[in-house]
Design a protein around this motif. Structure first.
Motif, PDB file in Angstrom:
ATOM      1  N   ALA A  53       0.824  -1.212   0.000  1.00  0.00           N
ATOM      2  CA  ALA A  53       0.000   0.000   0.000  1.00  0.00           C
ATOM      3  C   ALA A  53       0.853   1.256   0.000  1.00  0.00           C
ATOM      4  CB  ALA A  53      -0.944  -0.014   1.200  1.00  0.00           C
ATOM      5  N   GLY A  54       1.972   1.214   0.731  1.00  0.00           N
ATOM      6  CA  GLY A  54       2.820   2.388   0.832  1.00  0.00           C
ATOM      7  C   GLY A  54       3.781   2.561  -0.324  1.00  0.00           C
ATOM      8  N   GLY A  55       3.759   1.645  -1.283  1.00  0.00           N
ATOM      9  CA  GLY A  55       4.694   1.740  -2.394  1.00  0.00           C
ATOM     10  C   GLY A  55       6.040   1.154  -2.031  1.00  0.00           C
ATOM     11  N   GLY A  56       6.697   1.718  -1.021  1.00  0.00           N
ATOM     12  CA  GLY A  56       7.967   1.197  -0.558  1.00  0.00           C
ATOM     13  C   GLY A  56       9.132   1.641  -1.418  1.00  0.00           C
ATOM     14  N   THR A  57      10.238   2.003  -0.772  1.00  0.00           N
ATOM     15  CA  THR A  57      11.440   2.391  -1.495  1.00  0.00           C
ATOM     16  C   THR A  57      12.074   1.166  -2.131  1.00  0.00           C
ATOM     17  OG1 THR A  57      11.835   4.222   0.023  1.00  0.00           O
ATOM     18  CG2 THR A  57      13.716   3.448  -1.272  1.00  0.00           C
ATOM     19  N   ILE A  58      12.418   1.248  -3.417  1.00  0.00           N
ATOM     20  CA  ILE A  58      13.076   0.154  -4.124  1.00  0.00           C
ATOM     21  C   ILE A  58      14.495   0.577  -4.457  1.00  0.00           C
ATOM     22  CG2 ILE A  58      13.034  -1.328  -6.161  1.00  0.00           C
ATOM     23  CD1 ILE A  58      10.031  -0.992  -6.280  1.00  0.00           C
ATOM     24  N   LEU A  59      15.462  -0.237  -4.059  1.00  0.00           N
ATOM     25  CA  LEU A  59      16.870   0.057  -4.301  1.00  0.00           C
ATOM     26  C   LEU A  59      17.449  -0.914  -5.312  1.00  0.00           C
ATOM     27  CD1 LEU A  59      18.193   0.647  -0.666  1.00  0.00           C
ATOM     28  CD2 LEU A  59      17.233   2.305  -2.261  1.00  0.00           C
ATOM     29  N   GLY A  60      18.229  -0.372  -6.260  1.00  0.00           N
ATOM     30  CA  GLY A  60      18.969  -1.213  -7.179  1.00  0.00           C
ATOM     31  C   GLY A  60      20.304  -1.579  -6.562  1.00  0.00           C
ATOM     32  N   MET A  61      20.554  -2.872  -6.371  1.00  0.00           N
ATOM     33  CA  MET A  61      21.792  -3.341  -5.762  1.00  0.00           C
ATOM     34  C   MET A  61      22.590  -4.124  -6.798  1.00  0.00           C
ATOM     35  SD  MET A  61      21.148  -2.002  -2.817  1.00  0.00           S
ATOM     36  CE  MET A  61      22.285  -2.655  -1.619  1.00  0.00           C
ATOM     37  N   ASN A  62      23.621  -4.805  -6.367  1.00  0.00           N
ATOM     38  CA  ASN A  62      24.492  -5.547  -7.277  1.00  0.00           C
ATOM     39  C   ASN A  62      23.847  -6.886  -7.637  1.00  0.00           C
ATOM     40  OD1 ASN A  62      26.691  -6.317  -8.792  1.00  0.00           O
ATOM     41  ND2 ASN A  62      27.852  -7.071  -7.031  1.00  0.00           N
ATOM     42  N   GLY A  63      23.113  -6.915  -8.758  1.00  0.00           N
ATOM     43  CA  GLY A  63      22.480  -8.137  -9.213  1.00  0.00           C
ATOM     44  C   GLY A  63      21.141  -8.430  -8.575  1.00  0.00           C
ATOM     45  N   ILE A  64      20.683  -7.572  -7.683  1.00  0.00           N
ATOM     46  CA  ILE A  64      19.382  -7.768  -7.037  1.00  0.00           C
ATOM     47  C   ILE A  64      18.668  -6.429  -6.938  1.00  0.00           C
ATOM     48  CG2 ILE A  64      20.212  -9.709  -5.630  1.00  0.00           C
ATOM     49  CD1 ILE A  64      20.163  -7.768  -3.219  1.00  0.00           C
ATOM     50  N   ARG A  65      17.415  -6.493  -6.570  1.00  0.00           N
ATOM     51  CA  ARG A  65      16.673  -5.301  -6.215  1.00  0.00           C
ATOM     52  C   ARG A  65      16.026  -5.553  -4.861  1.00  0.00           C
ATOM     53  NH1 ARG A  65      16.065  -1.700 -10.115  1.00  0.00           N
ATOM     54  NH2 ARG A  65      15.815  -3.245 -11.755  1.00  0.00           N
ATOM     55  N   ALA A  66      15.925  -4.512  -4.056  1.00  0.00           N
ATOM     56  CA  ALA A  66      15.371  -4.654  -2.709  1.00  0.00           C
ATOM     57  C   ALA A  66      14.301  -3.604  -2.487  1.00  0.00           C
ATOM     58  CB  ALA A  66      16.473  -4.507  -1.665  1.00  0.00           C
ATOM     59  N   GLN A  67      13.191  -4.014  -1.866  1.00  0.00           N
ATOM     60  CA  GLN A  67      12.102  -3.095  -1.555  1.00  0.00           C
ATOM     61  C   GLN A  67      11.867  -3.085  -0.057  1.00  0.00           C
ATOM     62  OE1 GLN A  67       8.628  -3.412  -3.965  1.00  0.00           O
ATOM     63  NE2 GLN A  67       7.451  -1.927  -2.797  1.00  0.00           N
ATOM     64  N   LEU A  68      11.772  -1.879   0.485  1.00  0.00           N
ATOM     65  CA  LEU A  68      11.541  -1.700   1.919  1.00  0.00           C
ATOM     66  C   LEU A  68      10.045  -1.674   2.190  1.00  0.00           C
ATOM     67  CD1 LEU A  68      12.853  -1.150   4.683  1.00  0.00           C
ATOM     68  CD2 LEU A  68      12.694   1.295   4.160  1.00  0.00           C
ATOM     69  N   LEU A  69       9.600  -2.522   3.103  1.00  0.00           N
ATOM     70  CA  LEU A  69       8.183  -2.604   3.452  1.00  0.00           C
ATOM     71  C   LEU A  69       7.947  -2.023   4.840  1.00  0.00           C
ATOM     72  CD1 LEU A  69       7.361  -6.236   2.264  1.00  0.00           C
ATOM     73  CD2 LEU A  69       7.160  -4.099   0.977  1.00  0.00           C
ATOM     74  N   SER A  70       6.825  -1.328   4.983  1.00  0.00           N
ATOM     75  CA  SER A  70       6.452  -0.811   6.289  1.00  0.00           C
ATOM     76  C   SER A  70       5.679  -1.872   7.050  1.00  0.00           C
ATOM     77  CB  SER A  70       5.592   0.448   6.140  1.00  0.00           C
ATOM     78  OG  SER A  70       4.333   0.115   5.576  1.00  0.00           O
ATOM     79  N   ALA A  71       5.504  -1.670   8.338  1.00  0.00           N
ATOM     80  CA  ALA A  71       4.763  -2.628   9.156  1.00  0.00           C
ATOM     81  C   ALA A  71       3.327  -2.761   8.662  1.00  0.00           C
ATOM     82  CB  ALA A  71       4.786  -2.186  10.618  1.00  0.00           C
ATOM     83  N   SER A  72       2.754  -1.678   8.144  1.00  0.00           N
ATOM     84  CA  SER A  72       1.377  -1.728   7.658  1.00  0.00           C
ATOM     85  C   SER A  72       1.258  -2.491   6.343  1.00  0.00           C
ATOM     86  CB  SER A  72       0.820  -0.308   7.480  1.00  0.00           C
ATOM     87  OG  SER A  72       1.597   0.418   6.538  1.00  0.00           O
ATOM     88  N   ASP A  73       2.382  -2.654   5.631  1.00  0.00           N
ATOM     89  CA  ASP A  73       2.361  -3.404   4.374  1.00  0.00           C
ATOM     90  C   ASP A  73       2.302  -4.908   4.599  1.00  0.00           C
ATOM     91  OD1 ASP A  73       2.423  -1.307   2.532  1.00  0.00           O
ATOM     92  OD2 ASP A  73       4.590  -1.103   2.705  1.00  0.00           O
ATOM     93  N   ILE A  74       2.884  -5.381   5.705  1.00  0.00           N
ATOM     94  CA  ILE A  74       2.974  -6.813   5.956  1.00  0.00           C
ATOM     95  C   ILE A  74       1.594  -7.358   6.295  1.00  0.00           C
ATOM     96  CG2 ILE A  74       4.074  -8.606   7.344  1.00  0.00           C
ATOM     97  CD1 ILE A  74       6.013  -7.054   5.622  1.00  0.00           C
ATOM     98  N   PRO A  75       1.138  -8.439   5.634  1.00  0.00           N
ATOM     99  CA  PRO A  75      -0.184  -8.997   5.949  1.00  0.00           C
ATOM    100  C   PRO A  75      -0.304  -9.377   7.420  1.00  0.00           C
ATOM    101  CG  PRO A  75       0.666  -9.944   3.916  1.00  0.00           C
ATOM    102  CD  PRO A  75       1.794  -9.154   4.518  1.00  0.00           C
ATOM    103  N   ALA A  76      -1.483  -9.152   7.986  1.00  0.00           N
ATOM    104  CA  ALA A  76      -1.721  -9.517   9.378  1.00  0.00           C
ATOM    105  C   ALA A  76      -1.706 -11.030   9.530  1.00  0.00           C
ATOM    106  CB  ALA A  76      -3.053  -8.949   9.842  1.00  0.00           C
ATOM    107  N   GLY A  77      -1.338 -11.508  10.725  1.00  0.00           N
ATOM    108  CA  GLY A  77      -1.309 -12.948  10.974  1.00  0.00           C
ATOM    109  C   GLY A  77       0.109 -13.483  11.013  1.00  0.00           C
ATOM    110  N   ASN A  78       0.214 -14.797  10.981  1.00  0.00           N
ATOM    111  CA  ASN A  78       1.513 -15.442  11.140  1.00  0.00           C
ATOM    112  C   ASN A  78       2.167 -15.835   9.825  1.00  0.00           C
ATOM    113  OD1 ASN A  78       1.327 -15.332  13.970  1.00  0.00           O
ATOM    114  ND2 ASN A  78       0.084 -17.207  14.011  1.00  0.00           N
ATOM    115  N   THR A  79       1.488 -15.610   8.698  1.00  0.00           N
ATOM    116  CA  THR A  79       2.061 -15.996   7.412  1.00  0.00           C
ATOM    117  C   THR A  79       1.969 -14.843   6.429  1.00  0.00           C
ATOM    118  OG1 THR A  79      -0.061 -16.889   6.645  1.00  0.00           O
ATOM    119  CG2 THR A  79       1.469 -18.433   7.700  1.00  0.00           C
TER     120      THR A  79
END
Length: 219
Positions: free
Chosen positions: A71-97
């Motif tokens: 929902a928050g979009g999240g910052t996406i970083l270009g790294m060496n051979g990978i890409r990484a996206q930062l998720l906020s606590a509100s982005d993570i689905p509720a529950g244990n999975t």
């Protein structure tokens, strides 16, 4: 665990704890270094190439309509051979999975919405709301989207042709308009009172399913 601020004086360190705290990775772009904001919960990483793909998450694998983008979009970083996206606590689905996937969306159909309606991916009709009644001879802006099978908007520059049940209606652009990033706003002047609809066809790709709007009441 529980998030807590962490501070380290690099000038006083002889080595960094790269087992529990730090991860070393080469940045491939100017956004490779950032200050993690408050509320950040987790990094999600994936390998390249990823052109045209976007991240989705779901609390279950049993419901194909449960997948949503952060929902928050999240910052996406270009790294060496990978890409990484930062998720906020509100982005993570509720529950244990939580499940994550990358998806490359392909337009399969069109969607026509009037004022009062909003695109709503992962729903049966793909929208919420109902058309707001309008007066004859006043401008009504119809919005046309290129969408996938679950009504997510997909970038497209196809040319769209429009028609309407109101034989006297006037399209300001002549009824043919190119999409920009998968959408176009089409001004229409209806002239006949009653319930009217608008149909959109993809003039560039016959494999894209046409769409007829909900009825709008013209007064």
């Amino acid at each position: 665990g529980t998030a807590a601020p962490y501070s380290e004086d690099f000038l006083a360190d002889s080595v960094l704890d790269t087992t529990n705290i730090w991860n070393t990775s080469a940045a491939s772009g100017p956004k490779g270094v950032m200050i993690v904001p408050d509320g950040a919960a987790s990094w999600i990483t994936w390998t390249l190439p990823d052109t045209g793909f976007s991240l989705e998450m779901s609390p279950t694998l049993n419901d194909p309509l449960a997948w949503n983008s952060p929902a928050g979009g999240g910052t996406i970083l270009g790294m060496n051979g990978i890409r990484a996206q930062l998720l906020s606590a509100s982005d993570i689905p509720a529950g244990n999975t939580a499940f994550f996937q990358l998806i490359k969306r392909t337009a399969t159909q069109l969607q026509v919405l009037f004022p009062g309606e909003t695109n709503a991916p992962n729903t049966v009709t793909g929208k919420t709301g109902t058309p707001t009644p309008a007066d004859a001879y006043t401008e009504v802006d119809a919005t046309v989207y290129a969408v996938d099978s679950t009504f997510h908007i997909v970038s497209s520059s196809d040319t769209i042709n429009l028609s309407t049940t109101d034989s006297g209606a006037v399209f300001l652009n002549g009824g043919s308009v190119p999409l920009a990033n998968g959408m176009a706003t089409v001004p229409i002047y209806f002239t006949s009172p009653g319930d009217q609809t608008v149909t959109a066809d993809d003039g560039s790709n016959p494999d894209i399913t046409s769409s007829t709007s909900a009825s709008i009441t013209i007064q």
